[in-house]
Write an enzyme that holds these catalytic residues in place. Structure first.
Site, PDB file in Angstrom:
ATOM      1  N   CYS A  21     -19.769 -22.307  72.096  1.00 27.06           N
ATOM      2  CA  CYS A  21     -20.541 -23.510  72.397  1.00 27.06           C
ATOM      3  C   CYS A  21     -21.938 -23.301  71.818  1.00 27.06           C
ATOM      4  O   CYS A  21     -22.269 -22.206  71.346  1.00 27.06           O
ATOM      5  CB  CYS A  21     -20.638 -23.683  73.910  1.00 27.06           C
ATOM      6  SG  CYS A  21     -21.447 -22.250  74.671  1.00 27.06           S
ATOM      7  N   HIS A  83     -26.822 -16.847  80.784  1.00 26.18           N
ATOM      8  CA  HIS A  83     -26.474 -17.358  82.122  1.00 26.18           C
ATOM      9  C   HIS A  83     -27.685 -17.674  82.985  1.00 26.18           C
ATOM     10  O   HIS A  83     -27.543 -18.282  84.045  1.00 26.18           O
ATOM     11  CB  HIS A  83     -25.573 -16.339  82.835  1.00 26.18           C
ATOM     12  CG  HIS A  83     -24.505 -15.812  81.917  1.00 26.18           C
ATOM     13  ND1 HIS A  83     -24.669 -14.660  81.183  1.00 26.18           N
ATOM     14  CD2 HIS A  83     -23.303 -16.322  81.560  1.00 26.18           C
ATOM     15  CE1 HIS A  83     -23.596 -14.461  80.418  1.00 26.18           C
ATOM     16  NE2 HIS A  83     -22.752 -15.460  80.624  1.00 26.18           N
ATOM     17  N   GLU A 135     -24.767 -16.730  86.797  1.00 29.17           N
ATOM     18  CA  GLU A 135     -25.454 -18.030  86.713  1.00 29.17           C
ATOM     19  C   GLU A 135     -25.847 -18.540  88.095  1.00 29.17           C
ATOM     20  O   GLU A 135     -26.953 -19.058  88.290  1.00 29.17           O
ATOM     21  CB  GLU A 135     -24.556 -19.058  86.005  1.00 29.17           C
ATOM     22  CG  GLU A 135     -25.232 -20.422  85.884  1.00 29.17           C
ATOM     23  CD  GLU A 135     -24.329 -21.482  85.259  1.00 29.17           C
ATOM     24  OE1 GLU A 135     -23.481 -21.135  84.419  1.00 29.17           O
ATOM     25  OE2 GLU A 135     -24.489 -22.656  85.628  1.00 29.17           O
ATOM     26  N   SER A 231     -15.460 -13.921  82.171  1.00 33.66           N
ATOM     27  CA  SER A 231     -15.938 -15.192  81.625  1.00 33.66           C
ATOM     28  C   SER A 231     -15.374 -16.349  82.445  1.00 33.66           C
ATOM     29  O   SER A 231     -14.181 -16.669  82.371  1.00 33.66           O
ATOM     30  CB  SER A 231     -15.492 -15.319  80.161  1.00 33.66           C
ATOM     31  OG  SER A 231     -15.668 -16.644  79.714  1.00 33.66           O
TER      32      SER A 231
HETATM   33  C1  2E6 Z   1     -23.984 -19.236  80.033  1.00 32.60           C
HETATM   34  C2  2E6 Z   1     -23.675 -20.208  80.920  1.00 32.60           C
HETATM   35  C3  2E6 Z   1     -22.451 -20.728  80.855  1.00 32.60           C
HETATM   36  O1  2E6 Z   1     -18.823 -16.731  82.787  1.00 32.60           O
HETATM   37  P1  2E6 Z   1     -19.326 -17.888  81.978  1.00 32.60           P
HETATM   38  O2  2E6 Z   1     -18.266 -18.785  81.511  1.00 32.60           O
HETATM   39  O3  2E6 Z   1     -20.433 -18.593  82.692  1.00 32.60           O
HETATM   40  O4  2E6 Z   1     -20.073 -17.260  80.726  1.00 32.60           O
HETATM   41  P2  2E6 Z   1     -19.639 -16.974  79.233  1.00 32.60           P
HETATM   42  O5  2E6 Z   1     -20.678 -16.068  78.669  1.00 32.60           O
HETATM   43  O6  2E6 Z   1     -18.236 -16.559  79.108  1.00 32.60           O
HETATM   44  O7  2E6 Z   1     -19.728 -18.410  78.573  1.00 32.60           O
HETATM   45  C4  2E6 Z   1     -20.868 -18.997  78.089  1.00 32.60           C
HETATM   46  C5  2E6 Z   1     -21.850 -19.392  79.099  1.00 32.60           C
HETATM   47  C6  2E6 Z   1     -23.069 -18.810  79.116  1.00 32.60           C
HETATM   48  N1  2E6 Z   1     -21.553 -20.321  79.969  1.00 32.60           N
HETATM   49 FE1  F3S Z   2     -22.223 -22.839  76.672  1.00 30.12          FE
HETATM   50 FE2  F3S Z   2     -24.421 -23.524  77.821  1.00 30.12          FE
HETATM   51 FE3  F3S Z   2     -22.177 -24.611  78.498  1.00 30.12          FE
HETATM   52  S1  F3S Z   2     -23.849 -21.491  77.203  1.00 30.12           S
HETATM   53  S2  F3S Z   2     -20.658 -23.050  78.176  1.00 30.12           S
HETATM   54  S3  F3S Z   2     -23.183 -24.832  76.567  1.00 30.12           S
HETATM   55  S4  F3S Z   2     -23.880 -24.129  79.834  1.00 30.12           S
END
Ligand code: 2E6
Ligand code: F3S
Length: 339
Positions: A21, A83, A135, A231
């Protein structure tokens, strides 16, 4: 396939969107840029994103991952993970004379700001999220006295608030959309005046990856989700795939973790990856499947994504300074005055 070979009827459905993302892309590039600009080591508090391969790759380049700011030697550079962190972490870093770069995803920061605003207006905030997730720890830290964690619909019965006419719900960005709606419905039954967040807290990337896996899961016998165990968004894809009708769904970090027996009697395999997963890992899974007769790959496209985020401000400032220095060096023109 040779002309004499009959088609195996084996096919792959490949989800789109999948993988990185905008927030992850930005955070990973931020570590790489910081290493280029300042040299190793760059300390990173918590895994920059929850992916084993990403962390291992950045470690090789000179990033040092720590869980606590206190582990970072005085006078070093520390980056905060995508996060997000509680304000106390910023304070600790300042007290330890650390230079900080904040790689918190802007969509996480948005939720922090909502929490601050509702706390200021003296609301009780019901934060839907997974207990112990980084988070949620960061967001809760913005207003600990105002925030109560609600970890799924089964948690609703025990929730207590000061004033049921002044309650709002917010959420972690990577939750299951459907389960969150169940939790919200249960909360609304209990607190009919519950206020909803001003905009979606579950981010676009989480929503889109779930939409795609839902479409795919309905047709797949087996779904392979590439992603790490810690994750949250990747784990949700496994759950959503199963709920959508896939007979089995597994989470793997690497193609080497796939068990041959998963393919027994399977003709359609769905493949997707979490928001923290580099595409090379998906390519390796597709290769593994090709070698076993799953040559036909169909894309299941649920949404178009074009969002990008600029680098953390601390790096942008330094990149500008670097660019200006280069102009000065090559042209003799003086660098512009700092803003
Ligand atoms: C930061 C916030 C949300 O465990 P999670 O899905 O939150 O984290 P990642 O690092 O696997 O995914 C990206 C992300 C970062 N999502
Ligand atoms: Fe990625 Fe931010 Fe969503 S790190 S999964 S776009 S909250």
């Amino acid at each position: 396939m040779g002309p004499m070979t009959a088609s195996t009827g084996r096919r792959v459905l490949l989800a789109a969107p999948r993988g990185y993302c905008a927030g992850v892309d930005r955070a990973v590039i931020a570590v790489e840029k910081a290493l280029e600009q300042y040299g190793a080591p760059i300390y990173v508090r918590h895994e920059i994103v929850h992916n084993k391969y990403v962390v291992q790759t950045l470690e090789k380049k000179g990033a040092i991952f720590v869980e606590q700011t206190a582990e970072v030697p005085e006078g070093s550079i520390v980056m905060f993970s995508a996060h997000g962190v509680a304000p106390t972490v910023h304070e600790e870093a300042a007290a330890g004379r650390l230079a900080t770069i904040d790689a918190t995803c802007p969509l996480v920061t948005k939720v922090h700001k909502e929490a601050i605003r509702y706390a200021k207006d003296d609301y009780d905030i019901l934060l839907i999220g997974h207990e112990g997730h980084e988070e949620v720890i960061g967001t809760s830290g913005e207003a600990p006295e105002h925030i109560t964690l609600v970890d799924g619909p089964e948690d609703v019965a025990k929730v207590e608030v000061r004033d049921p006419s002044k309650v709002v719900w917010l959420s972690q960005t990577t939750l299951s959309v459907d389960e969150t709606m169940e939790t919200v419905d249960a909360l609304k039954d209990k607190f009919p005046l519950l206020v909803s967040p001003p905009s979606d807290d579950i981010c676009y990337a989480t929503q889109n990856r779930q939409l795609a896996v839902k479409q795919m899961g309905a047709e797949a016998d087996l779904v392979i989700v590439v992603g790490s165990r810690n994750s949250s968004n990747s784990k949700r894809l496994v759950e959503v795939a199963k709920l959508a009708g896939a007979r089995e769904a597994y989470l793997v970090d690497f193609a080497s973790e796939i068990d041959e027996t998963w393919l027994d009697g399977v003709s359609t395999v769905g493949v997707t990856s979490g928001a923290s997963v580099p595409e090379v890992l998906v390519e390796q899974v597709l290769e593994y499947l090709t070698e076993r007769g799953f040559e036909d790959v169909e894309i299941v496209k649920a949404a178009e994504e074009s969002i990008t985020f600029s680098l953390p401000k601390e790096l942008r400032r330094d990149l500008r300074a670097e660019a200006a220095a280069l102009v000065a060096e090559r042209t003799g023109r003086p660098a512009p005055a700092a803003e």
